[in-house]
Design a protein around this motif. Structure first.
Motif, PDB file in Angstrom:
ATOM      1  N   LEU A  51       0.809  -1.219   0.000  1.00 41.44           N
ATOM      2  CA  LEU A  51       0.000   0.000   0.000  1.00 41.44           C
ATOM      3  C   LEU A  51       0.844   1.271   0.000  1.00 41.44           C
ATOM      4  O   LEU A  51       0.331   2.359  -0.263  1.00 41.44           O
ATOM      5  N   LYS A  52       2.135   1.142   0.280  1.00 40.62           N
ATOM      6  CA  LYS A  52       3.024   2.304   0.173  1.00 40.62           C
ATOM      7  C   LYS A  52       3.190   2.722  -1.287  1.00 40.62           C
ATOM      8  O   LYS A  52       3.525   3.864  -1.566  1.00 40.62           O
ATOM      9  N   TYR A  53       2.974   1.780  -2.200  1.00 39.57           N
ATOM     10  CA  TYR A  53       3.200   2.028  -3.624  1.00 39.57           C
ATOM     11  C   TYR A  53       1.920   2.054  -4.464  1.00 39.57           C
ATOM     12  O   TYR A  53       1.923   2.571  -5.568  1.00 39.57           O
ATOM     13  N   LEU A  54       0.854   1.426  -3.956  1.00 44.73           N
ATOM     14  CA  LEU A  54      -0.363   1.246  -4.745  1.00 44.73           C
ATOM     15  C   LEU A  54      -1.563   1.887  -4.047  1.00 44.73           C
ATOM     16  O   LEU A  54      -1.587   1.990  -2.817  1.00 44.73           O
ATOM     17  N   ASP A  55      -2.540   2.281  -4.831  1.00 44.06           N
ATOM     18  CA  ASP A  55      -3.801   2.773  -4.265  1.00 44.06           C
ATOM     19  C   ASP A  55      -4.489   1.633  -3.516  1.00 44.06           C
ATOM     20  O   ASP A  55      -4.501   0.487  -3.986  1.00 44.06           O
ATOM     21  N   VAL A  56      -5.081   1.952  -2.380  1.00 38.55           N
ATOM     22  CA  VAL A  56      -5.711   0.911  -1.564  1.00 38.55           C
ATOM     23  C   VAL A  56      -6.860   0.235  -2.314  1.00 38.55           C
ATOM     24  O   VAL A  56      -7.056  -0.969  -2.188  1.00 38.55           O
ATOM     25  N   SER A  57      -7.616   1.000  -3.086  1.00 34.26           N
ATOM     26  CA  SER A  57      -8.752   0.412  -3.798  1.00 34.26           C
ATOM     27  C   SER A  57      -8.294  -0.623  -4.818  1.00 34.26           C
ATOM     28  O   SER A  57      -8.883  -1.704  -4.926  1.00 34.26           O
ATOM     29  N   ILE A  58      -7.240  -0.329  -5.532  1.00 33.87           N
ATOM     30  CA  ILE A  58      -6.718  -1.256  -6.538  1.00 33.87           C
ATOM     31  C   ILE A  58      -6.041  -2.445  -5.855  1.00 33.87           C
ATOM     32  O   ILE A  58      -6.286  -3.602  -6.203  1.00 33.87           O
ATOM     33  N   SER A 105      -4.903   1.597 -13.524  1.00 35.19           N
ATOM     34  CA  SER A 105      -4.110   2.169 -12.420  1.00 35.19           C
ATOM     35  C   SER A 105      -2.813   2.774 -12.919  1.00 35.19           C
ATOM     36  O   SER A 105      -2.324   2.495 -13.972  1.00 35.19           O
TER      37      SER A 105
END
Length: 105
Positions: A51-58, A105
């Protein structure tokens, strides 16, 4: 790309953990519950790192969708769960959704 690799590790850990949960219910051996717990914790640790690198929804949608796909395949192959083409069809919908989310994304 780093976030996706970490997310992949989280998904694999979650799937392995769920496999151990199934073994625990089949055998009644408490050791498998322990392995389930370890892999589930590892899964959430790696999910949090992703989640440091990606959107939480994705990230969460991919984690859940690919996890469902892997667990269903494990069920067919390892645990001899009943196979049906409707299950395959709905798994395909999940795969299309996950790929679609990745593409946007």
């Amino acid at each position: 790309m780093t976030g996706w690799v970490i997310l992949g590790i989280a998904i694999v850990c979650e799937s392995i953990g769920t496999g151990f949960l199934k073994y625990a219910t089949l055998t009644g051996k408490p050791i498998f519950y322990g392995f389930f717990g370890i892999f589930l914790v590892l899964s959430f640790v790696f999910l949090a790192k992703a989640l440091k690198y990606l959107d939480v929804s994705i990230a969460y949608a991919v984690w859940a969708g690919v996890g469902i796909f892997l667990i269903t395949c494990m069920g067919f192959i390892i645990f001899k769960d009943p196979f049906s083409w409707l299950k395959v069809l709905f798994l395909a919908f999940i795969v299309v959704g996950v790929v679609g989310l990745k593409l946007i994304s």
